[in-house]
Design an enzyme around this catalytic site. Structure first.
Site, mmCIF file in Angstrom:
data_model
loop_
_atom_site.group_PDB
_atom_site.id
_atom_site.type_symbol
_atom_site.label_atom_id
_atom_site.label_comp_id
_atom_site.label_asym_id
_atom_site.label_seq_id
_atom_site.Cartn_x
_atom_site.Cartn_y
_atom_site.Cartn_z
ATOM 1 N N LYS A 159 0.926 -1.456 -0.096
ATOM 2 C CA LYS A 159 0.473 0.343 -0.297
ATOM 3 C C LYS A 159 0.831 1.262 -0.036
ATOM 4 O O LYS A 159 0.421 1.650 -0.406
ATOM 5 C CB LYS A 159 -0.837 0.683 1.285
ATOM 6 C CG LYS A 159 -2.143 1.290 1.310
ATOM 7 C CD LYS A 159 -3.094 0.901 2.299
ATOM 8 C CE LYS A 159 -1.878 0.394 3.797
ATOM 9 N NZ LYS A 159 -2.115 1.775 4.956
ATOM 10 N N ARG A 196 14.640 -9.495 9.276
ATOM 11 C CA ARG A 196 13.257 -8.878 10.651
ATOM 12 C C ARG A 196 13.236 -9.304 12.036
ATOM 13 O O ARG A 196 12.360 -10.301 11.315
ATOM 14 C CB ARG A 196 12.652 -7.901 10.492
ATOM 15 C CG ARG A 196 12.106 -6.926 11.208
ATOM 16 C CD ARG A 196 11.448 -6.021 9.968
ATOM 17 N NE ARG A 196 9.944 -5.986 10.614
ATOM 18 C CZ ARG A 196 9.141 -5.862 10.096
ATOM 19 N NH1 ARG A 196 9.518 -3.887 8.994
ATOM 20 N NH2 ARG A 196 7.267 -5.656 9.263
ATOM 21 N N ARG A 217 -0.019 -10.050 13.891
ATOM 22 C CA ARG A 217 -0.144 -8.158 13.518
ATOM 23 C C ARG A 217 -1.119 -8.804 11.964
ATOM 24 O O ARG A 217 -2.350 -7.039 12.014
ATOM 25 C CB ARG A 217 0.885 -8.263 12.207
ATOM 26 C CG ARG A 217 2.226 -7.359 13.080
ATOM 27 C CD ARG A 217 2.951 -7.381 12.461
ATOM 28 N NE ARG A 217 2.888 -5.729 11.663
ATOM 29 C CZ ARG A 217 4.046 -5.666 10.285
ATOM 30 N NH1 ARG A 217 5.260 -6.810 10.012
ATOM 31 N NH2 ARG A 217 3.752 -4.884 9.502
ATOM 32 N N ARG A 249 -7.703 4.546 10.993
ATOM 33 C CA ARG A 249 -7.641 3.431 11.580
ATOM 34 C C ARG A 249 -9.039 3.028 12.093
ATOM 35 O O ARG A 249 -9.355 1.530 12.645
ATOM 36 C CB ARG A 249 -6.625 3.401 12.228
ATOM 37 C CG ARG A 249 -5.313 3.188 11.453
ATOM 38 C CD ARG A 249 -4.042 2.632 12.400
ATOM 39 N NE ARG A 249 -3.021 3.238 12.050
ATOM 40 C CZ ARG A 249 -1.869 2.865 10.898
ATOM 41 N NH1 ARG A 249 -2.549 1.745 10.204
ATOM 42 N NH2 ARG A 249 -0.881 3.632 10.730
ATOM 43 N N ARG A 256 10.724 -9.905 4.894
ATOM 44 C CA ARG A 256 10.982 -9.196 5.212
ATOM 45 C C ARG A 256 12.839 -8.793 5.951
ATOM 46 O O ARG A 256 12.880 -9.007 6.670
ATOM 47 C CB ARG A 256 9.674 -7.864 5.910
ATOM 48 C CG ARG A 256 8.448 -7.998 5.100
ATOM 49 C CD ARG A 256 8.222 -6.650 5.082
ATOM 50 N NE ARG A 256 8.731 -5.158 4.124
ATOM 51 C CZ ARG A 256 8.255 -5.384 2.805
ATOM 52 N NH1 ARG A 256 7.515 -5.756 2.382
ATOM 53 N NH2 ARG A 256 9.242 -3.675 2.533
#
Ligand SMILES: [Zn+2]
Length: 231
Positions: A15, A157, A168, A90, A127
């Site tokens: 995004k 990470r 998440r 949000r 990632r």
């Protein structure tokens, strides 16, 4: 005519990248909450000072302060011809506040980038993050583990185990589903498939905006060898 775009999508959907790319090609600002919050704190506006006090206590910036910061940002001159909003709202409460801010402006186009969960887990688990500046990128991106932004070393990470990623995503869905429902009923809502190469997603994004019934005016580019052009 302002092109007021709001992008929704889970972490890993691409995004932020798409928002930035679209904003750049249209010559309108990309407004992300992280950036404007940092800026408000740095410039020491009244809301920025309030936000800093909250964050210094280790708490999350509340709706009232966040909404105020977004309102200030959208009131600026460079956002009058349109903007791409990323990371706000949000919650449904924030969305309602945004509608109020948008009163008298061109309608908000809302594009939700969807990606199957298995693909998000694959992307997010893999990632890499820069040790020096914190930039992050998918595994395999960039030259031999070097940060494209600062040249620092890219490392996996630490928190991105599958369990952390799933948690998440669960948090994201719990928070965003009411938001998607809030916008889905509008004629200016579109959903696009984010499980494609970035160029395809970018093309679908433009098509979705055009399908939303609005004429998207690109930034004029000088035409080379245009018919009738003087040599
Ligand atoms: Zn870096």
């Amino acid at each position: 005519m302002g092109l007021n775009l709001l992008m929704l999508g889970p972490p890993g959907a691409g995004k932020g990248t798409q928002a930035e790319r679209f904003a750049r090609t249209r010559g309108i600002p990309k407004i992300s909450t992280g950036d404007i919050l940092r800026e408000a704190v740095q410039t020491g506006t009244e809301l920025g000072r309030q936000a800093k006090a909250i964050m210094d206590r280790g708490e999350l910036v509340n709706d009232a302060v966040m909404i105020g910061i977004v309102r200030d940002r959208l009131d600026r001159d460079d956002a009058q011809g349109g903007f791409v909003l990323d990371g706000f709202p949000r919650t449904v409460a924030q969305a309602a506040a945004l509608d109020e801010i948008m009163t008298g402006r061109d309608p908000l186009i809302v594009v939700d980038i969807t990606v199957p969960e298995a693909e998000l887990v694959r992307r997010l688990s893999a990632r890499m993050i820069c040790e020096s500046c914190g930039a992050n990128a998918p595994v395999g991106d960039g030259a031999a583990g070097t940060c494209a932004r600062c040249g620092g070393r890219m490392v996996q990470r630490a928190d991105d185990s599958e369990a952390v990623v799933l948690e998440r995503l669960k948090v994201y869905h719990r928070q965003s589903e009411p938001l998607v429902e809030y916008y889905r009923v509008r004629p200016t809502f579109r959903s696009i498939n984010g499980a494609q190469p970035p160029d395809r997603v970018a093309a679908d994004l433009v098509a979705a905006i055009e399908a939303a019934g609005l004429v998207v005016t690109p930034v004029p580019k000088p035409l080379k060898n245009a018919p009738g052009a003087q040599p």
